[in-house]
Design an enzyme around this catalytic site. Structure first.
Site, PDB file in Angstrom:
ATOM      1  N   HIS A 250       0.846  -1.200   0.000  1.00 47.54           N
ATOM      2  CA  HIS A 250       0.000   0.000   0.000  1.00 47.54           C
ATOM      3  C   HIS A 250       0.878   1.245   0.000  1.00 47.54           C
ATOM      4  O   HIS A 250       1.984   1.239   0.548  1.00 47.54           O
ATOM      5  CB  HIS A 250      -1.014   0.000   1.154  1.00 47.54           C
ATOM      6  CG  HIS A 250      -0.449  -0.018   2.544  1.00 47.54           C
ATOM      7  ND1 HIS A 250      -0.002   1.125   3.176  1.00 47.54           N
ATOM      8  CD2 HIS A 250      -0.275  -1.024   3.435  1.00 47.54           C
ATOM      9  CE1 HIS A 250       0.406   0.816   4.409  1.00 47.54           C
ATOM     10  NE2 HIS A 250       0.268  -0.488   4.590  1.00 47.54           N
TER      11      HIS A 250
ATOM     12  N   ASP B 288      -0.304   4.367   0.994  1.00 47.28           N
ATOM     13  CA  ASP B 288      -0.668   5.347   2.015  1.00 47.28           C
ATOM     14  C   ASP B 288       0.044   5.033   3.339  1.00 47.28           C
ATOM     15  O   ASP B 288       0.507   3.905   3.553  1.00 47.28           O
ATOM     16  CB  ASP B 288      -2.191   5.372   2.231  1.00 47.28           C
ATOM     17  CG  ASP B 288      -2.767   4.021   2.658  1.00 47.28           C
ATOM     18  OD1 ASP B 288      -2.302   2.976   2.159  1.00 47.28           O
ATOM     19  OD2 ASP B 288      -3.688   4.002   3.513  1.00 47.28           O
TER      20      ASP B 288
ATOM     21  N   ASP C 193       6.245   0.687   7.298  1.00 41.57           N
ATOM     22  CA  ASP C 193       4.832   0.396   6.986  1.00 41.57           C
ATOM     23  C   ASP C 193       4.342   1.302   5.881  1.00 41.57           C
ATOM     24  O   ASP C 193       3.809   2.352   6.149  1.00 41.57           O
ATOM     25  CB  ASP C 193       3.994   0.577   8.256  1.00 41.57           C
ATOM     26  CG  ASP C 193       2.507   0.345   8.048  1.00 41.57           C
ATOM     27  OD1 ASP C 193       2.134  -0.178   6.988  1.00 41.57           O
ATOM     28  OD2 ASP C 193       1.729   0.698   8.956  1.00 41.57           O
TER      29      ASP C 193
ATOM     30  N   GLU D 220      -5.123   1.532   2.425  1.00 36.37           N
ATOM     31  CA  GLU D 220      -5.090   0.356   3.308  1.00 36.37           C
ATOM     32  C   GLU D 220      -5.343   0.771   4.748  1.00 36.37           C
ATOM     33  O   GLU D 220      -6.044   0.087   5.494  1.00 36.37           O
ATOM     34  CB  GLU D 220      -3.735  -0.362   3.206  1.00 36.37           C
ATOM     35  CG  GLU D 220      -3.629  -1.649   4.047  1.00 36.37           C
ATOM     36  CD  GLU D 220      -3.332  -1.430   5.539  1.00 36.37           C
ATOM     37  OE1 GLU D 220      -3.625  -2.328   6.341  1.00 36.37           O
ATOM     38  OE2 GLU D 220      -2.816  -0.359   5.895  1.00 36.37           O
ATOM     39  N   GLU D 221      -4.743   1.912   5.140  1.00 31.34           N
ATOM     40  CA  GLU D 221      -4.797   2.320   6.545  1.00 31.34           C
ATOM     41  C   GLU D 221      -6.198   2.704   6.997  1.00 31.34           C
ATOM     42  O   GLU D 221      -6.467   2.794   8.191  1.00 31.34           O
ATOM     43  CB  GLU D 221      -3.830   3.483   6.806  1.00 31.34           C
ATOM     44  CG  GLU D 221      -2.351   3.137   6.579  1.00 31.34           C
ATOM     45  CD  GLU D 221      -1.784   2.169   7.621  1.00 31.34           C
ATOM     46  OE1 GLU D 221      -2.530   1.714   8.509  1.00 31.34           O
ATOM     47  OE2 GLU D 221      -0.580   1.868   7.533  1.00 31.34           O
TER      48      GLU D 221
ATOM     49  N   GLU E 254       2.283  -7.249   3.520  1.00 32.70           N
ATOM     50  CA  GLU E 254       3.184  -6.821   4.592  1.00 32.70           C
ATOM     51  C   GLU E 254       3.147  -7.716   5.833  1.00 32.70           C
ATOM     52  O   GLU E 254       2.154  -8.379   6.130  1.00 32.70           O
ATOM     53  CB  GLU E 254       2.858  -5.388   5.018  1.00 32.70           C
ATOM     54  CG  GLU E 254       1.526  -5.264   5.747  1.00 32.70           C
ATOM     55  CD  GLU E 254       1.148  -3.833   6.050  1.00 32.70           C
ATOM     56  OE1 GLU E 254       2.030  -3.022   6.389  1.00 32.70           O
ATOM     57  OE2 GLU E 254      -0.044  -3.512   5.943  1.00 32.70           O
TER      58      GLU E 254
ATOM     59  N   HIS F  41       3.372   2.919  12.840  1.00 28.97           N
ATOM     60  CA  HIS F  41       2.419   3.870  13.442  1.00 28.97           C
ATOM     61  C   HIS F  41       3.022   4.601  14.643  1.00 28.97           C
ATOM     62  O   HIS F  41       2.304   5.324  15.349  1.00 28.97           O
ATOM     63  CB  HIS F  41       1.103   3.184  13.861  1.00 28.97           C
ATOM     64  CG  HIS F  41       0.347   2.560  12.730  1.00 28.97           C
ATOM     65  ND1 HIS F  41      -0.994   2.284  12.787  1.00 28.97           N
ATOM     66  CD2 HIS F  41       0.742   2.170  11.488  1.00 28.97           C
ATOM     67  CE1 HIS F  41      -1.390   1.735  11.640  1.00 28.97           C
ATOM     68  NE2 HIS F  41      -0.340   1.651  10.851  1.00 28.97           N
TER      69      HIS F  41
HETATM   70  C1  LIG Z   1     -10.320  -2.596   9.238  1.00 30.33           C
HETATM   71  S1  LIG Z   1      -9.069  -1.976   8.307  1.00 30.33           S
HETATM   72  C2  LIG Z   1      -7.858  -1.453   9.437  1.00 30.33           C
HETATM   73  C3  LIG Z   1      -6.526  -1.599   8.927  1.00 30.33           C
HETATM   74  C4  LIG Z   1      -5.438  -1.208   9.852  1.00 30.33           C
HETATM   75  N1  LIG Z   1      -4.239  -1.619   9.258  1.00 30.33           N
HETATM   76  C5  LIG Z   1      -3.044  -1.269   9.763  1.00 30.33           C
HETATM   77  O1  LIG Z   1      -2.855  -0.731  10.805  1.00 30.33           O
HETATM   78  C6  LIG Z   1      -5.668  -1.814  11.224  1.00 30.33           C
HETATM   79  O2  LIG Z   1      -6.235  -1.139  12.073  1.00 30.33           O
HETATM   80  O3  LIG Z   1      -5.251  -2.945  11.501  1.00 30.33           O
HETATM   81 ZN   LIG Z   2       0.693  -1.364   6.470  1.00 35.22          ZN
HETATM   82 ZN   LIG Z   3      -0.274   0.625   9.024  1.00 36.71          ZN
END
Ligand SMILES: CSCC[C@H](NC=O)C(=O)O
Ligand SMILES: [Zn+2]
Ligand SMILES: [Zn+2]
Length: 427
Positions: A78, A80, A111, A145-146, A173, A386
């Site tokens: 991804h 973003d 990430d 994706e995020e 990932e 994050h």
């Molecule tokens: C329901 S989609 C959420 C996607 C997010 N992905 C990475 O942190 C997460 O909170 O895991």
């Molecule tokens: Zn990611």
């Molecule tokens: Zn992420």
């Protein structure tokens, strides 16, 4: 095996990608798309931009194989990233600046711009070395994706375009590993996001009486916290991995009677009639979901205590065939064997397959019954996705490119270079 000039150029390309601010809520997809298309052109890959939703581009690249009727390989990432708080970082999050130890600091360095950029570098090298794939190799760079992947992976996976690709295996990932062994994920927990709401009798702030909304909510939060502790204890004692328990975290609380004239913003002597809590629950694929649903209805938000609940996301644990969305990671899955072989041949070491504790786009492919491995080759690296001061060391980044080169060779060669061509005939 890269000479110094090449190393410099390789790192510079990674830094250029990292410097594009694709953080939410306003990711600069126009610039990331331009960057990726330029990379594709310089490598000599077929390129397309797919827009299932306007302003949410998917960059889709392909390297045609000699035997295009074989199932193809999809290298997914991804574009973003999550927002950063610049003043809390030692290096600005979109500077991609390096320190004396070779750490590259940037939001997305783990990430997961690292992975997307490593795929491209691995293919650049394979092409330069004259490798010719039997299978077609696709790369997808997805938006959003995020924030759930709804405008990206979800529509892509459902498209006729995707169906035509005849994808046999997906890479997506994983997580950094603090030790020597890389981590690999063959499933993920399903996010269940919900709001529990308590109602109760309003009244004077000086009175103590039963059945207030706040008391009703606190009773639930106590029960939820006991459950949380029981699950967390399983992890702390080493009996379960993080991805194997149900996690639950309270992510917001909302209550009170607003007042524009009060210093606090709330009326101070009225007990509110409503109170809410937001919960981020993560459910492993093999959890007893019926039991959890019952627990929520009977203990966390019982109507007998004037409570209700609403799911805002409830990702299923099963695929479209009703099977658990888990990719087989043993010798019965030839893709797993090839994956392991690829890592090993590049002198990488792999830990046991794990359940990804968070969520990623890989689930949309697993829901179709397609095997997907979550893998981000970063060993000896703290897990900083994050987090503030997210970084990746140059050397780990370069090692990861060699790992992907090796995995792609295994996947893309019919039968696998190590085999006689029979063992994976079913692929
Ligand atoms: C329901 S989609 C959420 C996607 C997010 N992905 C990475 O942190 C997460 O909170 O895991
Ligand atoms: Zn990611
Ligand atoms: Zn992420």
């Amino acid at each position: 095996s890269l000479i110094d000039d090449d190393v410099y150029a390789t790192i510079a390309r990674f830094q250029e990608y990292l410097r594009i601010n694709t953080s939410h809520p306003l990711p600069d997809y126009a610039t990331s798309t331009r960057f990726l298309l330029a990379q594709a052109a310089s490598i000599g890959l077929h390129a397309e931009t797919l827009e299932f939703v306007a302003g949410k581009p998917i960059v889709f690249l392909s390297w045609a194989g000699l035997r295009p009727f074989l199932p193809s390989i999809l290298l997914n990432s991804h574009t973003d990233v999550v927002p950063a708080e610049p003043h809390k970082w030692h290096h600005p999050p979109f500077s991609a600046s390096t320190d004396a130890a070779g750490k590259i600091f940037a939001r997305g360095s783990q990430d997961m711009k690292c992975v997307g950029a490593q795929y491209l570098e691995a293919i650049r090298l394979l092409k330069a070395k004259g490798f010719t794939p039997d299978r077609t190799i696709h790369l997808s760079f997805l938006p959003d994706e995020e924030i759930g992947g709804h405008a990206g992976a979800e529509l892509f996976a459902k498209s006729s375009k995707f169906q035509e690709l005849n994808v046999g295996v997906v890479l997506d990932e994983g997580l950094a590993s603090t030790g020597q062994d890389y981590r690999v994920f063959n499933a993920e927990r399903s996010p269940w996001w919900m709001v529990i709401k308590a109602r109760g009798a309003p009244g004077h702030g000086a009175r103590m009486y039963d059945g207030t909304a706040m008391e009703n909510l606190f009773k639930s939060l106590e029960v939820i916290r006991r459950f949380r502790t029981s699950q967390f204890d399983l992890v702390k004692s080493g009996r379960k991995a993080e991805g194997e328990v149900v996690s639950v975290n309270t992510v917001f609380l909302r209550a009170g009677s607003p007042s524009s004239t009060s210093q606090t913003g709330f009326v101070m002597n009225v007990q509110p009639s409503e109170a809410e809590a937001g919960l981020d629950i993560r459910v492993p694929s093999n959890a007893d979901t019926r039991a959890l649903e019952r627990r929520i209805a009977e203990e966390w938000a019982p109507s007998s205590r004037n409570m209700s609940f609403e799911f805002h996301s409830k990702v299923p644990v099963h695929d479209m065939y009703g099977k658990l969305a888990i990719t087989t990671a043993d010798s019965s899955n030839p893709w797993w064997t090839l994956f392991k072989e690829g890592v090993k041949k590049a002198n990488g070491r792999l830990g046991k397959p794990e359940v990804f504790p968070a969520s990623t786009d890989a689930r949309y492919f697993r829901f179709l019954g397609i095997p997907a491995f979550g893998f981000s080759p970063m060993a000896n690296t703290p897990v900083l996705l994050h987090d503030h001061n997210e970084f990746l060391n140059k050397d780990e980044y370069l090692k990861g490119i060699a790992i992907y080169e090796s995995i792609i060779r295994e996947f893309a060669t019919y039968g696998g270079p190590a085999n006689d061509g029979e063992s994976s005939a079913e692929l």
